[in-house]
Design an enzyme around this catalytic site. Structure first.
Site, PDB file in Angstrom:
ATOM      1  N   SER A 284     -70.112  -9.174 -15.038  1.00 32.03           N
ATOM      2  CA  SER A 284     -70.874  -9.535 -16.230  1.00 32.03           C
ATOM      3  C   SER A 284     -71.732  -8.374 -16.726  1.00 32.03           C
ATOM      4  O   SER A 284     -72.131  -7.495 -15.958  1.00 32.03           O
ATOM      5  CB  SER A 284     -71.775 -10.733 -15.939  1.00 32.03           C
ATOM      6  OG  SER A 284     -71.023 -11.822 -15.458  1.00 32.03           O
TER       7      SER A 284
HETATM    8  N1  SAH Z   1     -71.011 -12.972 -11.854  1.00 33.35           N
HETATM    9  C1  SAH Z   1     -69.739 -12.333 -11.724  1.00 33.35           C
HETATM   10  C2  SAH Z   1     -68.850 -12.789 -12.854  1.00 33.35           C
HETATM   11  C3  SAH Z   1     -67.419 -12.665 -12.540  1.00 33.35           C
HETATM   12  S1  SAH Z   1     -66.329 -13.312 -13.755  1.00 33.35           S
HETATM   13  C4  SAH Z   1     -69.919 -10.832 -11.761  1.00 33.35           C
HETATM   14  O1  SAH Z   1     -70.860 -10.363 -12.407  1.00 33.35           O
HETATM   15  O2  SAH Z   1     -69.130 -10.112 -11.186  1.00 33.35           O
HETATM   16  C5  SAH Z   1     -66.195 -15.000 -13.293  1.00 33.35           C
HETATM   17  C6  SAH Z   1     -65.624 -15.298 -11.941  1.00 33.35           C
HETATM   18  O3  SAH Z   1     -65.469 -16.719 -11.847  1.00 33.35           O
HETATM   19  C7  SAH Z   1     -64.236 -14.717 -11.667  1.00 33.35           C
HETATM   20  O4  SAH Z   1     -64.272 -13.966 -10.493  1.00 33.35           O
HETATM   21  C8  SAH Z   1     -63.346 -15.941 -11.527  1.00 33.35           C
HETATM   22  O5  SAH Z   1     -62.301 -15.784 -10.590  1.00 33.35           O
HETATM   23  C9  SAH Z   1     -64.337 -16.993 -11.067  1.00 33.35           C
HETATM   24  N2  SAH Z   1     -63.905 -18.370 -11.309  1.00 33.35           N
HETATM   25  C10 SAH Z   1     -63.278 -18.884 -12.384  1.00 33.35           C
HETATM   26  N3  SAH Z   1     -63.047 -20.193 -12.223  1.00 33.35           N
HETATM   27  C11 SAH Z   1     -63.560 -20.524 -11.008  1.00 33.35           C
HETATM   28  C12 SAH Z   1     -63.635 -21.743 -10.262  1.00 33.35           C
HETATM   29  N4  SAH Z   1     -63.135 -22.892 -10.713  1.00 33.35           N
HETATM   30  N5  SAH Z   1     -64.226 -21.704  -9.051  1.00 33.35           N
HETATM   31  C13 SAH Z   1     -64.736 -20.551  -8.538  1.00 33.35           C
HETATM   32  N6  SAH Z   1     -64.694 -19.380  -9.192  1.00 33.35           N
HETATM   33  C14 SAH Z   1     -64.114 -19.363 -10.416  1.00 33.35           C
END
Ligand code: SAH
Length: 221
Positions: free
Chosen positions: A71
């Site tokens: 993010s």
């Molecule tokens: N806060 C993180 C954001 C990553 S993007 C950062 O700054 O790195 C969002 C993440 O949510 C991805 O890694 C994706 O695989 C995960 N995600 C999406 N759907 C999900 C679910 N149902 N359960 C757990 N993780 C999920």
């Protein structure tokens, strides 16, 4: 020199570059100095591939593989600020560990963070970063987090870092009294950062601003 990760940073990952990012976040309205301090001292370049490390302190989302992104720092700061606004947090649930950067920021500002990630390849890397940074108050699980992690609740706050179409009732049910959920609710190009609170059995929500996150996806991989 070995090619071990330099946590202090050099050149485009140096302290001077980080200071510039924090200045920018302050200009964009982030006021909580505790959060700005943590962002200043957390090596974001350790959360992305080496090839992109020189862009780690730009205020932008960056690819982390598996079609996912780390993010944008402004969003990390903003979501954290909203969660911390009503006082200290004991237990926080994060859905979507991704790179682990948001997790690491929260872990330094709250008592305990529980985090769920559906892609094992991302979770494994995130966990090695928590170890590298000596963060010991994070519990993690490879799971579809859409319905939360009821066994570890209730939580003072829940942060969803992938976009759900709506807030599941199951998540609201895992909030402690007075707790709050922050999530990018919507789909595609129409997502709103939304805070949902549960006070004395009354659920209410407030829209903060338009955002763009990857979608929340069901199932594990
Ligand atoms: N806060 C993180 C954001 C990553 S993007 C950062 O700054 O790195 C969002 C993440 O949510 C991805 O890694 C994706 O695989 C995960 N995600 C999406 N759907 C999900 C679910 N149902 N359960 C757990 N993780 C999920």
């Amino acid at each position: 020199m070995s090619n071990e990760l330099n946590l202090n940073g050099v050149g485009m990952t140096s302290q001077r570059t980080r200071d510039r990012l924090v200045r920018r976040l302050r200009e964009q309205g982030i006021r909580d100095e505790r959060i700005l301090d943590v962002i200043n001292s957390t090596p974001r370049h350790a959360f992305i591939d080496e090839a992109l490390a020189h862009r780690a302190y730009e205020d932008t989302a960056l690819p982390i593989g598996f079609n996912q992104t780390i993010s944008q720092p402004y969003i990390v700061a903003r979501m954290t600020e909203v969660l911390l606004a009503e006082g200290p947090l004991n237990r926080v649930l994060e859905i979507g560990t991704g790179s682990g950067y948001q997790t690491a920021v929260l872990a330094q500002l709250t008592n305990k963070v529980f985090t769920l990630e559906r892609i094992s390849g991302l979770l494994d890397k995130a966990v090695s970063r928590f170890k590298l940074l000596g963060l010991r108050n994070i519990q993690f699980k490879h799971a579809d987090g859409g319905m939360g992690w009821p066994e570890r609740g209730p939580y003072d706050a829940i942060i969803v870092t992938a976009s759900p179409r709506r807030i599941a009732d199951e998540l609201i049910g895992q909030l402690a009294e007075g707790g709050r959920i922050i999530a990018p609710v919507g789909h595609g190009g129409n997502q709103q950062l939304t805070v949902t609170t549960n006070t004395m059995g009354e659920v209410s929500s407030e829209v903060l601003e338009a955002v763009k996150f990857v979608p929340l996806v069901a199932g594990k991989s």
